[in-house]
Design a protein around this motif. Structure first.
Motif, PDB file in Angstrom:
ATOM      1  N   GLY A   1       0.729  -1.252  -0.149  1.00  0.00           N
ATOM      2  CA  GLY A   1       0.055   0.101   0.138  1.00  0.00           C
ATOM      3  C   GLY A   1       0.671   1.135  -0.121  1.00  0.00           C
ATOM      4  N   ALA A   2       2.072   1.232  -0.729  1.00  0.00           N
ATOM      5  CA  ALA A   2       2.855   2.179  -0.722  1.00  0.00           C
ATOM      6  C   ALA A   2       3.567   2.439   0.119  1.00  0.00           C
TER       7      ALA A   2
ATOM      8  N   GLY B   1       7.714 -10.999   1.178  1.00  0.00           N
ATOM      9  CA  GLY B   1       6.423 -10.436   0.611  1.00  0.00           C
ATOM     10  C   GLY B   1       5.651 -11.221  -0.327  1.00  0.00           C
ATOM     11  N   ILE B   2       4.451 -11.388  -0.246  1.00  0.00           N
ATOM     12  CA  ILE B   2       3.508 -12.265  -1.071  1.00  0.00           C
ATOM     13  C   ILE B   2       2.614 -11.249  -1.620  1.00  0.00           C
TER      14      ILE B   2
ATOM     15  N   ILE C   1      -5.028  -6.155  -3.084  1.00  0.00           N
ATOM     16  CA  ILE C   1      -5.554  -4.789  -2.772  1.00  0.00           C
ATOM     17  C   ILE C   1      -4.105  -3.827  -2.596  1.00  0.00           C
ATOM     18  N   TYR C   2      -3.251  -4.284  -1.805  1.00  0.00           N
ATOM     19  CA  TYR C   2      -2.267  -3.533  -1.542  1.00  0.00           C
ATOM     20  C   TYR C   2      -0.995  -3.770  -2.292  1.00  0.00           C
ATOM     21  N   GLY C   3      -0.701  -4.730  -3.289  1.00  0.00           N
ATOM     22  CA  GLY C   3       0.320  -5.048  -4.013  1.00  0.00           C
ATOM     23  C   GLY C   3       0.993  -6.278  -3.269  1.00  0.00           C
TER      24      GLY C   3
ATOM     25  N   ARG D   1       3.268 -14.216 -11.334  1.00  0.00           N
ATOM     26  CA  ARG D   1       3.244 -12.959 -11.242  1.00  0.00           C
ATOM     27  C   ARG D   1       4.747 -12.310 -11.247  1.00  0.00           C
ATOM     28  N   GLU D   2       5.071 -10.978 -11.613  1.00  0.00           N
ATOM     29  CA  GLU D   2       6.339 -10.534 -11.640  1.00  0.00           C
ATOM     30  C   GLU D   2       6.322  -9.386 -10.435  1.00  0.00           C
ATOM     31  N   ARG D   3       7.372  -9.738  -9.529  1.00  0.00           N
ATOM     32  CA  ARG D   3       7.508  -8.998  -8.326  1.00  0.00           C
ATOM     33  C   ARG D   3       8.225  -7.562  -8.614  1.00  0.00           C
TER      34      ARG D   3
END
Length: 505
Positions: free
Chosen positions: A404-405, A430-431, A435-437, A501-503
């Motif tokens: 979320g930035a 991180g996964i 919503i928050y990326g 997905r690409e991180r």
């Protein structure tokens, strides 16, 4: 000044002084010099010339320093090979570094035989003679090859490869000696010290940070073999009157958990160096109470050499700090634009390339250009500016989670979870989150007999960190994936979640 001058100088000043011990075997400085001359002669007879590379596959041993100095004295380049490598990984290092000779101890005969099937480099394999066998040879003196340029490569030290294939960092004679001298000075090492070398010698931690500073000072280096059993380690501390050692926080925790410190007289131990990771506040307090020794935290990388220290007196000023630059290192914390970050802000730690750092990666110009820019080595470590030159590491840049930035540094959450009495190890990463990326996920290894639940750990985090930092998932694991150097490979924990997905980082 070539790195073999460490031995030549000490052997001239203290020929009869005990230099290295391993188990019930020991050698004086003069005996090491004699064995080095014999092995140097063997390498020359095998066709090794100045500038060639010589690789070594061996565990910690009495022979290890003999090989390092013998390779240097004939002007060749030393390539230590991680003894934990599988045959395919040994073949990778051999093919990447293309040594003229691969030396190996008898323990690894089968592994080398299997690895040779994958060799593409024209490398000879030679069994390493024992120190005793070398000393039985007729004494001879190897004439040291003159090193005309201090930037001549002395060693190819491979990185730990936590994010992919390991890369060979080129360390010059200048960088090697500068590192050894800087560590000895920052750690208050003297010729009266007795150093316990309990870290692997294929790595900077054992070779450059422990063994060589001890020999540089003319002190005694007691080398520990494979494995870390607290009772065995502390019995050596008592028997050899060890004054100085380096243990990573995990080792310190193992000792205290076992209670071994109560079963041996360890009053001789005055200086405990540590590194690899910060020490948790509770663990630091227990170590100080149980050992009464001064603690020194060192930080560095294969590419930069050892660059900072948190000395005993600094622990009171910055108990959670990592340290500040030790002479002659020059460090900066910079933002994405390359500007120095202000007090309290987080930036990437960069280190002046000279005099401590690598000259580049072996055969990898693109990787060198990504890491070295305008004479600065970009470490990929993010750290907070504490002022006065002090900093504290917050995490790897590649491990930072953007949710979320907001920037989330996994180490902060790891410290919270690691403080729980039922948690043995933890890794945060991180996964994907719709919503928050990204969302925070924690992989936890519990202590034997623990009854901790996900809800309990979630509540612990919720009470101590901001809501956006709280893990959304906690995975209970039997163990964490590690590479051959023992470092946790977070990319393996992340991979299943990012398969489609690409991180961004």
């Amino acid at each position: 000044m070539p790195l073999h001058d460490i031995l030549l100088d000490a052997a001239a000043r203290h020929p009869d002084r005990r230099a290295v011990a391993f188990g019930d075997r020991a050698m004086s400085y003069a005996e090491i010099r004699q064995a080095v001359d014999a092995l140097a002669n063997d390498l020359c007879n095998a066709g090794v010339q100045a500038g060639d590379r010589v690789a070594l596959l061996d565990e910690n041993s009495l022979e290890y320093p003999i090989v390092v100095f013998a390779v240097s004295i004939i002007g060749a380049v030393f390539v230590p090979v991680n003894f934990r490598y599988a045959p395919d990984e040994v073949a990778y290092v051999v093919n990447d570094s293309m040594p003229a000779v691969l030396l190996f101890s008898a323990t690894f005969e089968a592994k080398v035989a299997a690895a040779k099937n994958g060799f593409t480099a024209p490398t000879k394999t030679l069994s390493l003679p024992t120190a005793e066998a070398l000393l039985l040879r007729a004494p001879l003196t190897a004439r040291p090859v003159e090193i005309l340029d201090d930037e001549t490569t002395a060693m190819v030290m491979y990185t730990s490869g936590t994010t992919g294939f390991p890369k060979g960092a080129l360390l010059s004679h200048r960088a090697y000696l500068a590192n050894v001298d800087a560590i000895a000075a920052a750690g208050d090492l003297t010729e009266r010290d007795r150093m316990l070398v309990s870290m692997p010698l294929f790595h900077n931690g054992g070779l450059i940070a422990l063994l060589m500073p001890a020999l540089r000072r003319g002190a005694l280096a007691v080398i520990l073999g494979r494995g870390f059993d607290p009772d065995r380690v502390l019995s050596i501390v008592e028997d050899e009157a060890i004054t100085t050692t380096m243990w990573v926080p995990t080792m310190l925790a193992m000792i205290l958990e076992s209670g071994a410190q109560t079963r041996f007289d360890i009053s001789c131990l005055k200086k405990i160096w540590y590194g690899s990771s910060p020490i948790a506040p509770d663990l630091y307090a227990r170590v100080r109470a149980e050992f009464g020794a001064d603690l020194y935290q060192f930080y560095g990388m294969t590419e930069t050499g050892m660059t900072s220290v948190l000395r005993p007196e600094d622990h009171a000023l910055h108990p959670q700090g990592t340290g500040r630059a030790m002479a002659p290192a020059v460090l900066r914390l910079v933002d994405e634009a390359g500007a120095d970050v202000p007090l309290g802000a987080v930036g990437e730690l960069i280190s002046k390339q000279f005099p401590l750092g690598m000259t580049g990666y072996l055969g990898r110009q693109d990787a060198t250009r990504k890491t070295v820019c305008d004479g600065w080595i970009y470490t990929g470590d993010m750290a907070r500016n504490l002022g006065g030159g002090y900093f504290v590491l917050v995490d790897r840049k590649s491990d930072m989670i953007i949710s979320g930035a907001e920037n989330v540094y996994p180490r902060e959450i790891e410290n919270v979870l690691a403080a729980h009495p039922d948690v043995a190890e933890v890794a945060v990463f991180g996964i994907p989150d719709p919503i928050y990326g990204e969302a925070v996920c924690a992989a936890v290894v519990c202590k034997e007999g623990a009854r901790v639940s996900e809800d309990m750990l979630m509540a612990e985090c919720g009470a101590r960190v901001a809501g956006y930092k709280k893990p959304k998932r906690i995975l209970f694991k039997k163990n964490l994936p590690r590479n051959a150097a023992g470092k946790v490979m977070k990319h393996k924990l992340r991979a299943p979640f990012w398969a489609e997905r690409e991180r961004a980082i």
